[in-house]
Design a protein around this motif. Sequence first.
Motif, PDB file in Angstrom:
ATOM      1  N   LEU A 202      36.520  32.702  55.936  1.00  0.00           N
ATOM      2  CA  LEU A 202      35.721  33.491  55.000  1.00  0.00           C
ATOM      3  C   LEU A 202      36.313  33.411  53.592  1.00  0.00           C
ATOM      4  O   LEU A 202      37.481  33.721  53.383  1.00  0.00           O
ATOM      5  CB  LEU A 202      35.670  34.952  55.450  1.00  0.00           C
ATOM      6  N   GLU A 203      35.477  32.994  52.616  1.00  0.00           N
ATOM      7  CA  GLU A 203      35.942  32.818  51.240  1.00  0.00           C
ATOM      8  C   GLU A 203      35.303  33.798  50.263  1.00  0.00           C
ATOM      9  O   GLU A 203      35.938  34.179  49.280  1.00  0.00           O
ATOM     10  CB  GLU A 203      35.659  31.386  50.767  1.00  0.00           C
ATOM     11  N   PRO A 220      43.929  36.171  54.256  1.00  0.00           N
ATOM     12  CA  PRO A 220      44.559  35.010  53.620  1.00  0.00           C
ATOM     13  C   PRO A 220      43.556  33.973  53.131  1.00  0.00           C
ATOM     14  O   PRO A 220      43.917  33.073  52.370  1.00  0.00           O
ATOM     15  CB  PRO A 220      45.424  34.428  54.752  1.00  0.00           C
ATOM     16  N   SER A 221      42.279  34.095  53.546  1.00  0.00           N
ATOM     17  CA  SER A 221      41.293  33.056  53.218  1.00  0.00           C
ATOM     18  C   SER A 221      40.399  33.424  52.036  1.00  0.00           C
ATOM     19  O   SER A 221      39.824  32.530  51.401  1.00  0.00           O
ATOM     20  CB  SER A 221      40.420  32.765  54.439  1.00  0.00           C
ATOM     21  N   LEU A 222      40.246  34.715  51.726  1.00  0.00           N
ATOM     22  CA  LEU A 222      39.326  35.141  50.678  1.00  0.00           C
ATOM     23  C   LEU A 222      39.677  34.540  49.319  1.00  0.00           C
ATOM     24  O   LEU A 222      40.829  34.539  48.907  1.00  0.00           O
ATOM     25  CB  LEU A 222      39.305  36.665  50.552  1.00  0.00           C
ATOM     26  N   LYS A 223      38.628  34.072  48.618  1.00  0.00           N
ATOM     27  CA  LYS A 223      38.791  33.562  47.259  1.00  0.00           C
ATOM     28  C   LYS A 223      37.979  34.359  46.249  1.00  0.00           C
ATOM     29  O   LYS A 223      38.331  34.387  45.055  1.00  0.00           O
ATOM     30  CB  LYS A 223      38.381  32.083  47.203  1.00  0.00           C
ATOM     31  N   ASN A 247      45.203  34.359  48.268  1.00  0.00           N
ATOM     32  CA  ASN A 247      44.508  33.200  47.719  1.00  0.00           C
ATOM     33  C   ASN A 247      43.266  33.578  46.905  1.00  0.00           C
ATOM     34  O   ASN A 247      42.469  32.705  46.555  1.00  0.00           O
ATOM     35  CB  ASN A 247      44.109  32.245  48.854  1.00  0.00           C
ATOM     36  N   LEU A 248      43.119  34.854  46.598  1.00  0.00           N
ATOM     37  CA  LEU A 248      41.955  35.312  45.853  1.00  0.00           C
ATOM     38  C   LEU A 248      41.978  34.789  44.420  1.00  0.00           C
ATOM     39  O   LEU A 248      42.989  34.859  43.733  1.00  0.00           O
ATOM     40  CB  LEU A 248      41.911  36.846  45.836  1.00  0.00           C
ATOM     41  N   LEU A 249      40.807  34.281  43.966  1.00  0.00           N
ATOM     42  CA  LEU A 249      40.672  33.746  42.613  1.00  0.00           C
ATOM     43  C   LEU A 249      39.886  34.680  41.695  1.00  0.00           C
ATOM     44  O   LEU A 249      40.147  34.730  40.487  1.00  0.00           O
ATOM     45  CB  LEU A 249      39.975  32.382  42.651  1.00  0.00           C
ATOM     46  N   SER A 250      38.906  35.411  42.270  1.00  0.00           N
ATOM     47  CA  SER A 250      38.048  36.270  41.459  1.00  0.00           C
ATOM     48  C   SER A 250      37.889  37.627  42.137  1.00  0.00           C
ATOM     49  O   SER A 250      37.628  37.703  43.341  1.00  0.00           O
ATOM     50  CB  SER A 250      36.668  35.614  41.264  1.00  0.00           C
ATOM     51  N   PHE A 251      38.032  38.703  41.336  1.00  0.00           N
ATOM     52  CA  PHE A 251      37.943  40.074  41.857  1.00  0.00           C
ATOM     53  C   PHE A 251      37.051  40.897  40.949  1.00  0.00           C
ATOM     54  O   PHE A 251      37.291  40.995  39.743  1.00  0.00           O
ATOM     55  CB  PHE A 251      39.343  40.690  41.933  1.00  0.00           C
ATOM     56  N   ARG A 252      35.990  41.497  41.530  1.00  0.00           N
ATOM     57  CA  ARG A 252      35.063  42.357  40.791  1.00  0.00           C
ATOM     58  C   ARG A 252      34.998  43.697  41.509  1.00  0.00           C
ATOM     59  O   ARG A 252      34.629  43.758  42.690  1.00  0.00           O
ATOM     60  CB  ARG A 252      33.681  41.718  40.693  1.00  0.00           C
TER      61      ARG A 252
END
Length: 434
Positions: A202-203, A220-223, A247-252
Amino acid sequence: MKRAGKSRRDERDRLSSLPDCLIHLIMSFLTTQQAVQTCVLSKRWNNLWTTLPSLDFDLWKFKFDEELDDSETEDSEPRRRFEKFRDFVSTTLLLREASDLHKFRLFCKMFDRHNYRILMRSWILYALKHNLQVLDIDIRPEDSLPFGVFTCASLVDVSLSSYTSVQTVEVINLPCLRRLHLNHMKLNQDFIEKLFCGCPVLEFLHLEYYIGEFTAINSPSLKYLEIKYYGLRGETEKNIELINTPNLLSFRYSIYSNTIGHKILLKMPSLTGASIYSDYHIGKSNILIGLSNVQNLKLRGRAIKGLLKNELPNCPEFSNVKDLSLDDLCLSCNFSLFASFLNHFPNLEKLSLQHAGCSFGEKVDGNRESLKIAPFKGRRLETVEVMFVRNDKCFPQAVKHLQDITEKSKAQINMISVYDWDEDCSEETSQEIN
């Protein structure tokens, strides 16, 4: 003769000569009802709809032309619509060939509870048994989903709306799921833990909920993570205390509740972009500490002033941020607070501001010398964009302060004026200050 031959060639049905895969692609932009109606075009189109890889059933887009009987009233129209819709969906699935389905969309909120629930489950199960990849469902809150939704191995993208409780989900096994939208649902910690355990790849996760009974998100998989919290506090209501997504790249994170006043620990070392929105007071959450590695940061909402006041004493240095956006902050009344916060961004290149105007009880700050505001330390700032409501008498003072503190960076200040925040952006006028 040549002209006649050319005319006959031009009159050929070029659309029907396309391969099935391209025609199916064209038909995917239609509702399933419209796609089925194409069977009258020619023999070539008779059975094309029976192998459609995408099915879209939306009750409120469904059209039927039958007039009401003399004994019926206008209140009978919704029931008649549902009955025709129910028959159409059932017949379409019955006559469809047993080919794979790529997408299945079902939007239906209606009465006829018992019979509808049985049919709805059978429709969804049909889709799940045909190697389904994309599932989009919006149903009534009291309707339950078949457990197969949470154990379908082929699903890649799932969106569930108005399904209020997931308390009874015992097993989640979605090995290929990459995108998940959960809207208007009641979520508990048990479901959240099963979700990440059963969705190893899941990303993208979008959570939109009113009542939350979970305190931690570990994946660990969420981006990409989007959270919208409306905060209808219940007896078992809990607040998120930990988000551990390496590994998250974007957070809203959008908060539409005045119940948030707790600390939240963010572990997001790979984060590049973040957006925080709140119209209600946020206590000492320490949320900014967890965003120190981002490159792009947006802070929006009427609670931004309170957030900055609470976070500033322990605010980290955002050395990676190149693009900063602050909305709904009155620069005239809070310029000292804004300037202090700005100096935590030494490598800033672009600054976007939305001047909110003075609120009741706020006082306009004085000149920079009396406020003892230090100039902006950054030397890479190139552009400052400021949006303000036209005829705001307090705004010129804020612009003067802004010019003073950014003088050494030689940034270009672009002012964009509007009559009202709700008007079309095409109505804007701009002015540059070098």
